[in-house]
Design a protein around this motif. Structure first.
Motif, PDB file in Angstrom:
ATOM      1  N   THR A 131       0.300   7.669  -4.969  1.00 40.84           N
ATOM      2  CA  THR A 131      -0.669   8.476  -5.712  1.00 40.84           C
ATOM      3  C   THR A 131      -0.050   9.833  -5.990  1.00 40.84           C
ATOM      4  N   LEU A 132      -0.030  10.226  -7.251  1.00 42.76           N
ATOM      5  CA  LEU A 132       0.604  11.475  -7.657  1.00 42.76           C
ATOM      6  C   LEU A 132      -0.413  12.431  -8.265  1.00 42.76           C
ATOM      7  N   TYR A 133      -0.233  13.701  -7.970  1.00 47.26           N
ATOM      8  CA  TYR A 133      -0.886  14.766  -8.735  1.00 47.26           C
ATOM      9  C   TYR A 133       0.169  15.289  -9.701  1.00 47.26           C
ATOM     10  N   SER A 146      -3.888  18.412 -16.042  1.00 50.24           N
ATOM     11  CA  SER A 146      -3.452  17.764 -14.808  1.00 50.24           C
ATOM     12  C   SER A 146      -4.364  16.592 -14.472  1.00 50.24           C
ATOM     13  N   LYS A 147      -3.821  15.683 -13.641  1.00 53.37           N
ATOM     14  CA  LYS A 147      -4.588  14.490 -13.278  1.00 53.37           C
ATOM     15  C   LYS A 147      -3.991  13.864 -12.026  1.00 53.37           C
ATOM     16  N   VAL A 148      -4.818  13.171 -11.270  1.00 53.50           N
ATOM     17  CA  VAL A 148      -4.351  12.351 -10.154  1.00 53.50           C
ATOM     18  C   VAL A 148      -4.197  10.924 -10.668  1.00 53.50           C
ATOM     19  N   VAL A 149      -2.995  10.359 -10.499  1.00 51.61           N
ATOM     20  CA  VAL A 149      -2.708   9.019 -11.023  1.00 51.61           C
ATOM     21  C   VAL A 149      -2.225   8.122  -9.892  1.00 51.61           C
ATOM     22  N   LYS A 150      -2.452   6.805 -10.082  1.00 54.26           N
ATOM     23  CA  LYS A 150      -2.122   5.825  -9.047  1.00 54.26           C
ATOM     24  C   LYS A 150      -1.231   4.716  -9.607  1.00 54.26           C
ATOM     25  N   GLN A 165       5.275  16.800 -10.764  1.00 49.74           N
ATOM     26  CA  GLN A 165       4.556  15.746 -10.050  1.00 49.74           C
ATOM     27  C   GLN A 165       4.628  16.030  -8.556  1.00 49.74           C
ATOM     28  N   ASN A 167       3.594  13.961  -4.712  1.00 48.08           N
ATOM     29  CA  ASN A 167       3.059  12.839  -3.950  1.00 48.08           C
ATOM     30  C   ASN A 167       1.962  13.369  -3.027  1.00 48.08           C
ATOM     31  N   LEU A 168       0.752  12.854  -3.168  1.00 51.10           N
ATOM     32  CA  LEU A 168      -0.374  13.356  -2.383  1.00 51.10           C
ATOM     33  C   LEU A 168      -0.483  12.732  -0.997  1.00 51.10           C
ATOM     34  N   ASP A 169       0.288  11.670  -0.754  1.00 53.50           N
ATOM     35  CA  ASP A 169       0.188  10.990   0.540  1.00 53.50           C
ATOM     36  C   ASP A 169       0.981  11.738   1.609  1.00 53.50           C
TER      37      ASP A 169
END
Length: 230
Positions: A131-133, A146-150, A165, A167-169
């Motif tokens: 999952t990326l912001y 901006s967006k959070v994408v999976k 970009q 990584n939100l994890d």
């Protein structure tokens, strides 16, 4: 009555101009090469805007193949927690004149592909894992999109826009694959370009630009600005 008559005469002209503008948009297209292919001759001493062509009779199927192993994650142990694997004309001469290249981006947990631009390309990013912001900033006035994408999502960064970009994890790595609309898109990483240029930009200029003390600028310029775009 005269004013009304003048207006009625202008209407066909306006309509024609509108149709012309629409027609120009409809027939717009990317520049086409003048031959089937132009495999780059990396050994040629000639320097042009691009690369000279290899003799077509010497071209083989291997010129259109590159064993980049983009399915393999790379080591992200650096200060940013990301690494970019480029597949452009420098690594893949068969891309010469074709207007396309690829890149794989690997992200450590909470890793960041720091704000940068591609001066010659639009970028289409597909999330492979995680999952990326992400987002980009427009020219003045500077608006952030901006967006959070999976995994499986696709996001586009318009040509020459500052983008990033993350990584939100906190525990798992992430990966993405980018298609770029240039055989050699180039990259300017904002922080390293500003604070790591050789020779350095005057700290007087940067202190004024960022509205901070010069000692902070001097500290930033003293850091090792690592290149994570290979």
């Amino acid at each position: 009555m005269a004013a009304s008559s003048s207006s009625s005469k202008l209407l066909p002209v306006v309509a024609i101009l509108a149709m012309a503008a629409s027609w120009q948009q409809a027939i717009a297209y990317d520049p086409s090469p003048l031959q089937d292919f132009c495999v780059a001759d990396m050994k040629s001493p000639v320097r042009v805007n691009g690369f000279p062509c290899k003799d077509p009779m010497a071209v083989t199927p291997d010129d259109f193949f590159n064993a980049a192993k983009l399915d393999t994650p790379r080591n992200t142990k650096n200060k940013f927690g990301s690494i970019v694997t480029n597949v452009n004309v420098s690594q893949f001469p068969g891309l010469n004149t074709l207007g396309i290249s690829l890149a794989r981006i690997d992200y450590a947990p909470l890793g960041v592909n720091t704000p940068h631009i591609h001066p010659r390309a639009t970028e289409l990013l597909t999330v492979l894992e995680g999952t990326l912001y992400l987002g980009f900033v427009t020219s003045n006035p500077n608006r952030l999109f901006s967006k959070v994408v999976k995994k499986g999502d696709v996001f586009v960064f318009p040509k020459a826009m500052i983008h990033f970009q993350m990584n939100l994890d906190h525990e798992k790595p992430a990966a993405a694959l980018s298609s770029l609309s240039s055989q050699n898109p180039g990259v300017i990483t904002i922080a390293s370009a500003v604070f790591g240029s050789k020779p350095p930009i005057s700290d007087d200029v940067l202190a004024k630009a960022f509205q901070v003390e010069k000692n902070l600028i001097d500290w930033l310029q003293s850091q090792f600005w690592e290149n994570t775009n290979y």
